[in-house]
Design a protein around this motif. Structure first.
Motif, PDB file in Angstrom:
ATOM      1  N   ASP A   1       0.812  -1.220   0.000  1.00 42.04           N
ATOM      2  CA  ASP A   1       0.000   0.000   0.000  1.00 42.04           C
ATOM      3  C   ASP A   1       0.842   1.265   0.000  1.00 42.04           C
ATOM      4  O   ASP A   1       0.314   2.357  -0.265  1.00 42.04           O
ATOM      5  CB  ASP A   1      -0.928   0.017   1.222  1.00 42.04           C
ATOM      6  N   THR A   2       2.128   1.169   0.311  1.00 38.16           N
ATOM      7  CA  THR A   2       2.965   2.363   0.367  1.00 38.16           C
ATOM      8  C   THR A   2       3.874   2.509  -0.853  1.00 38.16           C
ATOM      9  O   THR A   2       4.737   3.388  -0.869  1.00 38.16           O
ATOM     10  CB  THR A   2       3.829   2.337   1.642  1.00 38.16           C
ATOM     11  N   VAL A   3       3.703   1.678  -1.874  1.00 36.00           N
ATOM     12  CA  VAL A   3       4.515   1.797  -3.085  1.00 36.00           C
ATOM     13  C   VAL A   3       4.152   3.108  -3.788  1.00 36.00           C
ATOM     14  O   VAL A   3       2.987   3.342  -4.129  1.00 36.00           O
ATOM     15  CB  VAL A   3       4.291   0.600  -4.017  1.00 36.00           C
ATOM     16  N   ASN A   4       5.144   3.933  -4.021  1.00 40.35           N
ATOM     17  CA  ASN A   4       4.922   5.206  -4.706  1.00 40.35           C
ATOM     18  C   ASN A   4       4.792   4.963  -6.205  1.00 40.35           C
ATOM     19  O   ASN A   4       5.658   4.348  -6.833  1.00 40.35           O
ATOM     20  CB  ASN A   4       6.091   6.153  -4.412  1.00 40.35           C
ATOM     21  N   HIS A   5       3.687   5.439  -6.807  1.00 36.85           N
ATOM     22  CA  HIS A   5       3.424   5.171  -8.219  1.00 36.85           C
ATOM     23  C   HIS A   5       4.470   5.812  -9.124  1.00 36.85           C
ATOM     24  O   HIS A   5       4.889   5.220 -10.129  1.00 36.85           O
ATOM     25  CB  HIS A   5       2.027   5.673  -8.582  1.00 36.85           C
ATOM     26  N   LYS A   6       4.900   7.015  -8.793  1.00 29.21           N
ATOM     27  CA  LYS A   6       5.901   7.673  -9.633  1.00 29.21           C
ATOM     28  C   LYS A   6       7.221   6.910  -9.600  1.00 29.21           C
ATOM     29  O   LYS A   6       7.883   6.743 -10.633  1.00 29.21           O
ATOM     30  CB  LYS A   6       6.105   9.113  -9.155  1.00 29.21           C
ATOM     31  N   THR A   7       7.595   6.466  -8.408  1.00 29.35           N
ATOM     32  CA  THR A   7       8.836   5.690  -8.289  1.00 29.35           C
ATOM     33  C   THR A   7       8.726   4.376  -9.061  1.00 29.35           C
ATOM     34  O   THR A   7       9.674   3.941  -9.735  1.00 29.35           O
ATOM     35  CB  THR A   7       9.147   5.412  -6.814  1.00 29.35           C
ATOM     36  N   LEU A   8       7.574   3.729  -8.987  1.00 31.30           N
ATOM     37  CA  LEU A   8       7.376   2.473  -9.693  1.00 31.30           C
ATOM     38  C   LEU A   8       7.457   2.662 -11.204  1.00 31.30           C
ATOM     39  O   LEU A   8       8.134   1.896 -11.911  1.00 31.30           O
ATOM     40  CB  LEU A   8       6.025   1.877  -9.308  1.00 31.30           C
ATOM     41  N   LEU A   9       6.792   3.691 -11.721  1.00 28.55           N
ATOM     42  CA  LEU A   9       6.827   3.937 -13.163  1.00 28.55           C
ATOM     43  C   LEU A   9       8.222   4.325 -13.625  1.00 28.55           C
ATOM     44  O   LEU A   9       8.656   3.946 -14.730  1.00 28.55           O
ATOM     45  CB  LEU A   9       5.817   5.034 -13.522  1.00 28.55           C
ATOM     46  N   SER A  10       8.947   5.083 -12.792  1.00 31.03           N
ATOM     47  CA  SER A  10      10.318   5.438 -13.137  1.00 31.03           C
ATOM     48  C   SER A  10      11.224   4.208 -13.153  1.00 31.03           C
ATOM     49  O   SER A  10      12.102   4.078 -14.013  1.00 31.03           O
ATOM     50  CB  SER A  10      10.850   6.482 -12.149  1.00 31.03           C
ATOM     51  N   THR A  11      10.991   3.270 -12.217  1.00 30.39           N
ATOM     52  CA  THR A  11      11.767   2.033 -12.178  1.00 30.39           C
ATOM     53  C   THR A  11      11.498   1.188 -13.418  1.00 30.39           C
ATOM     54  O   THR A  11      12.419   0.610 -14.015  1.00 30.39           O
ATOM     55  CB  THR A  11      11.424   1.238 -10.913  1.00 30.39           C
ATOM     56  N   LEU A  12      10.232   1.112 -13.837  1.00 28.68           N
ATOM     57  CA  LEU A  12       9.898   0.369 -15.050  1.00 28.68           C
ATOM     58  C   LEU A  12      10.578   0.958 -16.268  1.00 28.68           C
ATOM     59  O   LEU A  12      11.072   0.253 -17.148  1.00 28.68           O
ATOM     60  CB  LEU A  12       8.382   0.354 -15.246  1.00 28.68           C
ATOM     61  N   ARG A  13      10.615   2.309 -16.339  1.00 26.32           N
ATOM     62  CA  ARG A  13      11.270   2.945 -17.492  1.00 26.32           C
ATOM     63  C   ARG A  13      12.759   2.651 -17.498  1.00 26.32           C
ATOM     64  O   ARG A  13      13.355   2.441 -18.567  1.00 26.32           O
ATOM     65  CB  ARG A  13      11.017   4.454 -17.447  1.00 26.32           C
ATOM     66  N   SER A  14      13.379   2.616 -16.289  1.00 23.81           N
ATOM     67  CA  SER A  14      14.820   2.328 -16.234  1.00 23.81           C
ATOM     68  C   SER A  14      15.122   0.885 -16.614  1.00 23.81           C
ATOM     69  O   SER A  14      16.252   0.567 -16.988  1.00 23.81           O
ATOM     70  CB  SER A  14      15.351   2.617 -14.827  1.00 23.81           C
ATOM     71  N   LEU A  15      14.122  -0.006 -16.522  1.00 25.40           N
ATOM     72  CA  LEU A  15      14.303  -1.406 -16.920  1.00 25.40           C
ATOM     73  C   LEU A  15      14.060  -1.614 -18.407  1.00 25.40           C
ATOM     74  O   LEU A  15      14.097  -2.748 -18.889  1.00 25.40           O
ATOM     75  CB  LEU A  15      13.370  -2.305 -16.112  1.00 25.40           C
ATOM     76  N   GLY A  16      13.798  -0.531 -19.142  1.00 27.93           N
ATOM     77  CA  GLY A  16      13.621  -0.638 -20.583  1.00 27.93           C
ATOM     78  C   GLY A  16      12.184  -0.745 -21.023  1.00 27.93           C
ATOM     79  O   GLY A  16      11.916  -1.033 -22.196  1.00 27.93           O
ATOM     80  N   ILE A  17      11.230  -0.542 -20.144  1.00 25.40           N
ATOM     81  CA  ILE A  17       9.817  -0.610 -20.501  1.00 25.40           C
ATOM     82  C   ILE A  17       9.359   0.795 -20.874  1.00 25.40           C
ATOM     83  O   ILE A  17       9.403   1.719 -20.045  1.00 25.40           O
ATOM     84  CB  ILE A  17       8.986  -1.168 -19.330  1.00 25.40           C
TER      85      ILE A  17
END
Length: 649
Positions: free
Chosen positions: A616-632
């Motif tokens: 419940d505390t996962v930050n959406h912006k951080t998650l989307l930024s992490t996905l972009r850094s993984l090549g998505i």
């Protein structure tokens, strides 16, 4: 009971009529016409051949019969008395006195020898070699007695004492509501052993107080004890009885006054799914849907809403909701229509026998009872065998099956908490945790090494066969958001496969998740059954999603997992949510590392952390930024952004 006359309703005191109903008194008076049997030298008269016969008839394996035969073969004994001891002599009949196995063997013999004449309790009651036969009239008592005498004496057992119950004035008191904790009975503990046995300390730990009374046995010992809670017993008196060596113990207790409760009949709205067939659901749904070409041209949200509304309207038309009285327990999963029909026949046969009292009806009832018991056992065995075999490759399902069998869930405890209380608590909890964070980084730095990794710009469309395979492999759990039961949807999925595939592929290619798939039903469950249900912090929120939305998520999850695996982007230290990884692999890795450090004479420090409300505390912006850094990136990244945006519950 009057001497020489069967008891009738007129012999019951008026006070008892007030406590009981007419039907209850008539039934109880029939029980007073009874005889008591006692078998003469029961243990010593059991023929050995009858013992082997009864063991085999009871289904005892032949190897165990031979073991018991070996125990009794060439058995010899002596008799010791005050003047000396006799010489050894053979014992060729009866059971071994003092043997731990003899009571069990004797009960088996009695069950088999009395099988043809024994009736259900209270008409026949047995305790070892003491037998009580009850009937509605004296004539029926004598008839039953002759059947028992013939059944036992023709097999070598002798009835030694028969007596009709003595004429006494009988008063019946029925307490429909227990007066709280009350323990009483023949404890057979004289005063000198009562305190040394530790019984008083044990019962005092349960807040049960001992009520002292005069001697209750003709030898002057206090053997019959009374323990009460919370108030002690008063007016305790002891009256000798000529028919027993124990005295009658009488006392008064204060019953707490409980508030009157109005009976509330809980109702439940449900659909009678047994009244419809999957083919009718599929044909009705297809008739309400537009043709596939028109359906494919609709916007994604409109197409999704059209499919869901068609399924919902079909269920309302074919199987509307109805209100029924709620049952205390859910039906057994192995109870088929055939078993239900057999159970109805069994109950009908039981009612017929209780009304007629004919031996033919009793035989028919026992035959049906035996067959029904075997069918139920076979159905249970087949159900759990199939359930275990289908879950053999899934440790989580196996664990859940064994947990449900060994530790069945307790009924939910009553609570005054409302849905608004839970929503406010969970929202405020996340806000409090987030306020403790320092400023978040704008972009993660731990994944820069993956900048040269091939990117995932587009989620691939899936074939209808893959959608069908995922639909059938998903656990068919149903939540209130589902238009039809998930098991029913799995059954008719081949007919609706083109429409379901169109919705899923439309979401993958557009990078948009249908709004209907972003709704969840959140229910709170206790973290542990023993926790206080009135404390809101003892609950864990569980999010329930619609079945079609989980199919879409499974498709995306498979593609994302393949991308991370092919490009070696999985964290090697993460054991959760990865194929062939579990808590076992994590423990093995940690243990092996500690052993290696010890072999190298290094010091080890183990720090265990647990994240509060991690999901419940996962930050959406951080998650989307992490996905972009993984090549998505591209529409693949837009799909995850759409999945996280606008969720509701």
């Amino acid at each position: 009971m009057k001497s020489g006359k069967a008891v009738g309703p007129d012999d019951i005191p008026v006070e008892v009529w007030k406590c009981l109903g007419e039907a209850a008194v008539e039934f109880l008076t029939s029980l007073f016409n009874r005889v008591l049997e006692n078998l003469e030298k029961a243990y010593d008269r059991v023929p050995r051949e009858e013992l082997w016969y009864c063991m085999r008839k009871s289904g005892v394996a032949e190897k165990y019969v031979r073991v018991v035969q070996g125990m009794y073969e060439r058995s010899r004994t002596v008799v010791r008395c005050a003047v000396g001891q006799t010489e050894e002599f053979k014992v060729e009949v009866g059971l071994h006195q003092g043997s731990a196995l003899s009571p069990f063997l004797f009960a088996m013999v009695m069950d088999q020898l009395s099988e043809e004449v024994r009736q259900e309790s209270p008409w026949t009651m047995m305790f070892a070699d003491d037998i009580v036969i009850c009937s509605e009239s004296r004539e029926q008592v004598e008839e039953s007695l002759e059947r028992w005498r013939f059944a036992l004496e023709r097999r070598g057992m002798k009835v030694s004492h028969i007596s009709v119950t003595s004429p006494i004035n009988l008063f019946i008191i029925v307490i429909y509501r227990p007066p709280g904790p009350l323990v009483l009975g023949d404890f057979n503990l004289p005063s000198d052993k009562l305190h040394s046995s530790g019984l008083l300390a044990l019962l005092n730990s349960f807040s049960l107080s001992f009520n002292s009374c005069p001697p209750t046995h003709k030898e002057g010992n206090v053997l019959d004890l009374v323990f009460t809670h919370p108030s002690p017993a008063t007016d305790m008196t002891v009256t000798p009885l000529h028919i027993s060596d124990h005295h009658l113990v009488s006392f008064s207790i204060t019953l707490p006054v409980l508030p009157k409760r109005n009976p509330q009949h809980l109702s439940l709205t449900r659909r009678n799914l047994h009244s419809i067939s999957p083919s009718s659901v599929a044909s009705c749904t297809l008739s309400s849907l537009p043709d596939h070409e028109s359906f494919s041209s609709l916007p994604l949200d409109s197409a999704t809403d059209t499919l869901l509304s068609s399924l919902s309207s079909t269920m309302d038309f074919l199987c509307p909701l109805s209100t029924i009285r709620r049952k205390n327990s859910s039906p057994a999963p192995w109870l088929s229509d055939v078993l239900r029909n057999n159970r109805r026949e069994l109950r009908s046969a039981a009612r017929k026998w209780k009304k007629s009292k004919l031996d033919t009806d009793l035989t028919s009832y026992r035959t049906l009872l035996s067959k029904f018991s075997l069918d139920v056992t076979s159905a249970k065995t087949s159900f759990y065998k199939e359930k275990l075999e289908t879950s053999a490759q899934d440790p989580r399902k196996l664990h859940n099956i064994f947990s449900s069998l060994l530790n069945p869930p307790a009924p939910p405890s009553p609570s005054s908490l409302t849905a608004k209380d839970f929503a406010s608590f969970y929202t405020e909890k996340i806000e409090r945790i987030c306020q403790t964070f320092t400023s978040l980084p704008t972009s993660p730095t731990s994944h820069n090494q993956h900048s040269a990794t091939p990117s995932l710009t587009q989620l691939s469309t899936v074939a209808a066969e893959e959608v069908l395979q995922i639909t059938r492999s998903c656990n068919p759990t149903t939540c209130p958001l589902d238009p039809i039961p998930s098991a029913m949807l799995q059954t008719i999925s081949p007919d609706l496969l083109p429409f379901i595939t169109t919705v899923i592929n439309g979401s993958l290619t557009s990078g948009h998740v249908p709004t209907a798939f972003k709704k969840a039903r959140v229910i709170p469950i206790l973290k542990k059954p023993a926790l206080d249900p009135s404390d809101i912090s003892n609950y864990r929120p569980v999010s329930l999603l619609s079945f079609l939305s989980k199919i879409l998520q499974c498709v995306v999850c498979n593609q994302l997992s393949d991308y991370l695996m092919q490009n070696n982007l999985h964290d090697p230290n993460q054991s959760a949510f990865k194929a062939a990884h579990s808590t076992e692999t994590a423990l093995l890795a940690v243990t092996e590392t500690l052993h290696a450090a010890r072999s190298a004479k290094l010091s080890s420090v183990l720090i265990l952390l647990d994240l509060s409300a991690a999901f419940d505390t996962v930050n959406h912006k951080t998650l989307l930024s992490t996905l972009r850094s993984l090549g998505i990136c591209g529409t693949a990244w837009e799909w995850f952004a759409s999945y996280l945006d606008g969720r509701s519950y």
